[in-house]
Design an enzyme around this catalytic site. Structure first.
Site, PDB file in Angstrom:
ATOM      1  N   GLY A 274       0.981  -1.167   0.200  1.00  0.00           N
ATOM      2  CA  GLY A 274       0.163   0.171   0.045  1.00  0.00           C
ATOM      3  C   GLY A 274       0.805   1.333  -0.121  1.00  0.00           C
ATOM      4  O   GLY A 274       0.427   2.387  -0.455  1.00  0.00           O
TER       5      GLY A 274
ATOM      6  N   GLU B 214       2.882  -9.116  -1.823  1.00  0.00           N
ATOM      7  CA  GLU B 214       1.571  -9.838  -1.855  1.00  0.00           C
ATOM      8  C   GLU B 214       1.605 -11.365  -2.039  1.00  0.00           C
ATOM      9  O   GLU B 214       0.766 -12.047  -1.457  1.00  0.00           O
ATOM     10  CB  GLU B 214       0.595  -8.852  -2.608  1.00  0.00           C
ATOM     11  CG  GLU B 214       0.218  -7.677  -2.039  1.00  0.00           C
ATOM     12  CD  GLU B 214       1.245  -6.685  -2.253  1.00  0.00           C
ATOM     13  OE1 GLU B 214       1.254  -5.421  -1.684  1.00  0.00           O
ATOM     14  OE2 GLU B 214       2.017  -6.847  -3.285  1.00  0.00           O
TER      15      GLU B 214
END
Length: 455
Positions: free
Chosen positions: A133, A156
């Site tokens: 993020g 991720e």
């Protein structure tokens, strides 16, 4: 409404903190016509929670209707700009209410999209850890400052998710297969590498950030061209080559395929130490995440920025329903045993047709809420970065309408890009590296683009 919480007593007397407004884990300060936003959640390396995403997104969007000249995003801690989304908070929230997952991704992707499309110039100081993020709130901005402490990655696949926050858009537009490699492996880029890869627009020593911030905030009319000139005054020429340069041919050759099985086979056949280490890395990742990641990056190459976010939103909601995301976050970040049990456990047990059906070929009842009229196919601020392979290829092939009639030899091409980028530090080195790897010299001295370097 913003969750404005007032000045905290513990910081009430802190030097240099004046005229601030405090929100949930960040603060804003008006400096002349400019707004400085400081992330202030050091205990979790500024991980983005739901309230942070909501409030930051509103501030970015409302800047378009205000007299704010420029927004500067930075961290209160030298250790991290932003380590990513607060997925531990998310896992706890969805355990109590599954609708919280939809709300979180609406807010996070809405924030990222606002940064990608706002008319207000944004400068991000990516000092320290910048992952997941953290890339979403920086890489989409027109000005992105890397320092010697920057550590960037999209990790991720290690937690059963996929590179999101709009990263499918920028990973799919990186040189060669570099974006696919970074997305699948979660490989970390450090310091100057972040600039040389194009993920940062400038490289500035961290010791100079406070002076740079002052000069930027002193601008009465912070037009993008002026902002770029100020940053360039502090920028340094890269002192080393991109750390992946020596293995770029392997990356481009092995990661050019559209299935994970072909990529794995190519790495197996390649038999280098690099390919061996890469295979070991891929074997640690969620097989489902790997297949989602590869397909999403390939798909995003022909998607607009808005469509890329809408695709990611669909994928994220389905990942919340699956096994691997909760398993990955729990084992990697909560219990920290680092031994997730993926289901399915093997690539061969993950059906690509089922991935397409389950994750890609459906529409959520509540779509991602973003203003689609602001969309685009290529970043409008690409000239802030170093030249890309695609730009060099377009110049050689005559597809660049701004080039006119020019001598397509090495010196002429370098000179053209130096002028186009206003003598930006690093341009000459980057163009020469591309030319040495991707072109051949013809008998008349002109250069020709080749699929691979030929001697």
């Amino acid at each position: 409404m913003f969750r404005y919480i007032g000045k905290r007593a513990s910081l009430a007397g802190q030097a240099g903190v004046k005229n601030c407004r405090w929100y949930t884990n960040f603060r804003t300060q008006n400096v002349g016509t400019n707004l400085v936003v400081t992330l202030d959640k050091p205990q979790s390396l500024n991980a983005l929670g739901l309230d942070m995403c909501r409030d930051l997104g509103e501030i970015i969007r409302e800047s378009n209707q205000s007299d704010i000249g420029m927004i500067l995003l930075k961290s209160s801690s030298p250790k991290a700009f932003c380590a990513g989304g607060d997925v531990r908070e998310l896992i706890g929230a969805i355990a109590e209410n599954k609708e919280k997952g939809k709300e979180y991704f609406q807010m996070e992707y809405g924030l990222d999209y606002a940064i990608a499309t706002t008319k207000t110039p944004i400068v991000a100081f990516m000092n320290g850890i910048t992952m997941g993020g953290g890339c979403g709130i920086s890489v989409h901005a027109p000005f992105r400052i890397a320092t010697e402490t920057t550590l960037m990655a999209m990790p991720e696949t290690r937690i059963g998710l996929f590179p999101d926050v709009g990263s499918t858009f920028f990973l799919s537009r990186m040189d060669g297969e570099l974006g696919v490699y970074l997305g699948l492996t979660g490989e970390r880029l450090k310091g100057e590498d972040v600039f040389l890869s194009g993920l940062a627009t400038h490289y500035v020593p961290s010791a100079q950030l406070s002076n740079l911030e002052k000069d930027l905030c002193d601008l009465d009319i912070p037009e993008p061209e002026v902002i770029g000139q100020v940053i360039q005054e502090y920028s340094e020429e890269s002192s080393s080559q991109f750390s992946l340069d020596n293995v770029r041919p392997i990356i481009d050759e092995c990661f050019k395929y559209n299935t994970m099985e072909e990529i794995v086979q190519a790495l197996t056949d390649e038999r280098s130490e690099f390919s061996k280490q890469t295979l070991e890395t891929l074997n640690q990742m969620s097989p489902t995440s790997l297949k989602i990641t590869l397909k999403s990056i390939r798909a995003a190459k022909t998607l607009s920025i808005s469509d890329a976010f809408k695709m990611e939103y669909k994928l994220a909601l389905k990942c919340l329903e699956g096994h691997d995301f909760t398993e990955g976050v729990t084992k990697q970040l909560i219990t920290k045993t680092r031994d997730p049990s993926w289901v399915p456990a093997k690539l061969s047990d993950v059906s690509l047709s089922e991935i397409e059906k389950t994750y890609f070929n459906w529409e959520p009842e509540t779509p991602l809420s973003i203003p689609e009229e602001l969309t685009y196919m290529e970043y409008p601020h690409r000239k802030n970065t170093l030249p890309s392979e695609r730009e060099v290829q377009q110049l050689l092939s005559g597809e660049n309408p701004d080039a006119g009639s020019m001598q397509l030899d090495r010196a002429g091409i370098v000179s053209w890009f130096e002028s186009d980028r206003m003598e930006k530090p690093g341009v000459t080195k980057k163009v020469l590296e591309i030319l040495s790897r991707k072109t051949v010299v013809m008998e008349d001295g002109q250069l020709k683009w080749a699929s691979a370097h030929q001697s």
